[in-house]
Design an enzyme around this catalytic site. Sequence first.
Site, PDB file in Angstrom:
ATOM      1  N   ASP A 213       0.827  -1.202   0.000  1.00 21.54           N
ATOM      2  CA  ASP A 213       0.000   0.000   0.000  1.00 21.54           C
ATOM      3  C   ASP A 213       0.864   1.256   0.000  1.00 21.54           C
ATOM      4  OD1 ASP A 213      -2.743   1.169   0.394  1.00 21.54           O
ATOM      5  OD2 ASP A 213      -1.752   2.020   2.147  1.00 21.54           O
ATOM      6  N   GLU A 254      13.287 -15.730  -0.431  1.00 21.95           N
ATOM      7  CA  GLU A 254      13.424 -16.935   0.408  1.00 21.95           C
ATOM      8  C   GLU A 254      12.203 -17.832   0.299  1.00 21.95           C
ATOM      9  OE1 GLU A 254      14.219 -16.113   4.567  1.00 21.95           O
ATOM     10  OE2 GLU A 254      15.415 -14.375   3.966  1.00 21.95           O
TER      11      GLU A 254
HETATM   12  C1  GLC Z   1      -4.175   3.243  -0.648  1.00 20.74           C
HETATM   13  C2  GLC Z   1      -5.425   2.406  -0.539  1.00 20.74           C
HETATM   14  C3  GLC Z   1      -6.548   3.285  -0.075  1.00 20.74           C
HETATM   15  C4  GLC Z   1      -6.189   3.857   1.273  1.00 20.74           C
HETATM   16  C5  GLC Z   1      -4.850   4.568   1.239  1.00 20.74           C
HETATM   17  C6  GLC Z   1      -4.328   4.818   2.614  1.00 20.74           C
HETATM   18  O1  GLC Z   1      -4.273   4.216  -1.615  1.00 20.74           O
HETATM   19  O2  GLC Z   1      -5.689   1.780  -1.764  1.00 20.74           O
HETATM   20  O3  GLC Z   1      -7.757   2.594  -0.024  1.00 20.74           O
HETATM   21  O4  GLC Z   1      -7.169   4.777   1.685  1.00 20.74           O
HETATM   22  O5  GLC Z   1      -3.859   3.802   0.600  1.00 20.74           O
HETATM   23  O6  GLC Z   1      -3.898   3.625   3.189  1.00 20.74           O
END
Ligand code: GLC
Length: 532
Positions: A213, A254
Amino acid sequence: MAQPTHALTQTDWWRSAVIYQVYVRSFADGGGDGTGDLAGVRSRLPYLAELGVDALWFNPWYLSPMKDGGYDVADYRAIAPAFGTLAEAEKLIAEARELGIRTIVDIVPNHVSDQHPWFRAALAAGPGSPERELFHFRPGRGPHGELPPNDWPSQFVGSAEPVWTRLPDGDWYLHLFTPEQPDLNWAHPAVRREHEDILRFWFERGVEGVRIDSAALLAKDPALPDLVEGDPNPFLDRDELHDIYRSWRAVADEYGGIFVGEVWLPDPERFARYLRPDELHTAFNFSFLSCPWDATRLRTSIDDTLAEHAPVGAPATWVLCNHDVTRTVTRYGRTDTGFDFAAKAFGTPTDLALGTRRARAAALLSLALPGAVYLYQGEELGLPEANIPLDRIEDPMHFRSGGTDPGRDGCRVPLPWAAEEPYAGFGGEPWLPQPGDWASYAADRQAVDPGSMLSLYRRAIRTRPVFGDGPLTWLPAPESVLAFTRAEGVLCLVNLGDQPFDLPDHSELLLSSAPLDTEGRLPKDTAVWLRA
Ligand code: GLC
């Protein structure tokens, strides 16, 4: 741990996989409380196997106060109780694997929940404490420290809210998203150690991939300076990130695990740096996702994508939609068919029949391109973006925009499974209301309708191997027609122009997104796969 019985031996599966994104909260509700859960996913694994997908990417399924749909993680090693237990997640991973489906989890390294033990300890320990060094705590500016430490903009596009929150003890802390999502200090060795340990934790449970993310946001200039035009960005795409991902890659290697990064960057050369052979395996193709339904623009987007991936040897990904953006059939049914967070508004006129026709053609286009394809739950049902009643909106993006952005709940509405059942077969009364006509999109109805979106996706995913693994070659065609081949004798054609297009000689029409016209020509907004 259960050993896989299914022969998933191919090691480069991720180069050409079809990966289905599961937003657990809205997928299927096995417990009947209106929130999707792991029991619901397990009960629908046969559906996913029949669809033919190679892997599932689960949005964060961890313990979380759900201030941002689970992207506010309180414990990266525990499953949200509303979704199930860790033992159930292990069962799900093993059961999916027996059906030939791999699992990708979503790791959120940029920030944690304000309920995470580290942040609670940092609050309790007070200014200047070692606990606060795991985050970005700073005194404010101005004579009394009453101004935020810098001028960085919120990463929720459209939000003018500050990315700093002040505590009663005077310190401010940084959060590029909501105040409930404090940013971690990635210059701290404990932060790096902890995340490498989290990766191992999930790889050891049979997970074969990790979605990262906000992957380009982790590293910050330690001085936290204001944004200055022309200076390197102090929080986005910093060079230190590559060192972090190199050590992540060593961990993944790994276990034979793979990464897919959420990297939103306009500069293709900077983007490709994350995909060097010792860094991330893949990243989402947001330029394709954002591209309008226009032949020239799409051709350019495809060419640019392939050109930017080639030097680093990474496969492209093709993405039309996800849990953050307007659903495909809605987007393609509007005057502006591209996607831009900043342009989102209430009440945008939409022609769903047109959007659906284009989305069908786009499905055949993306499934014919070289690389991996991401499919967001409900895309295979042709679900439109739902209008959520104002008093039911939960997404912080809506609130942080001052109420002008409709937010992202419209693409997160619980799925319709069975037309005749309450709540279209989702389970309990859904946490987000389903539109009145949701049952007409139900999977059980579409499964028996050869003309449905679901039938198209099933056939296309099954037929897709005819394209082989060759490179894309464009074929001569008018500007408004996309025509290409990858394997000897197999063609994909998409007509985005107003004029019907005469198909080349062919021995077999493998698949078409809509019927040909009475003269056997390819109509507007239609795609076909042919055997020459
Ligand atoms: C990313 C995710 C989104 C979230 C953001 C903060 O963009 O896809 O849904 O709100 O990160 O974590």
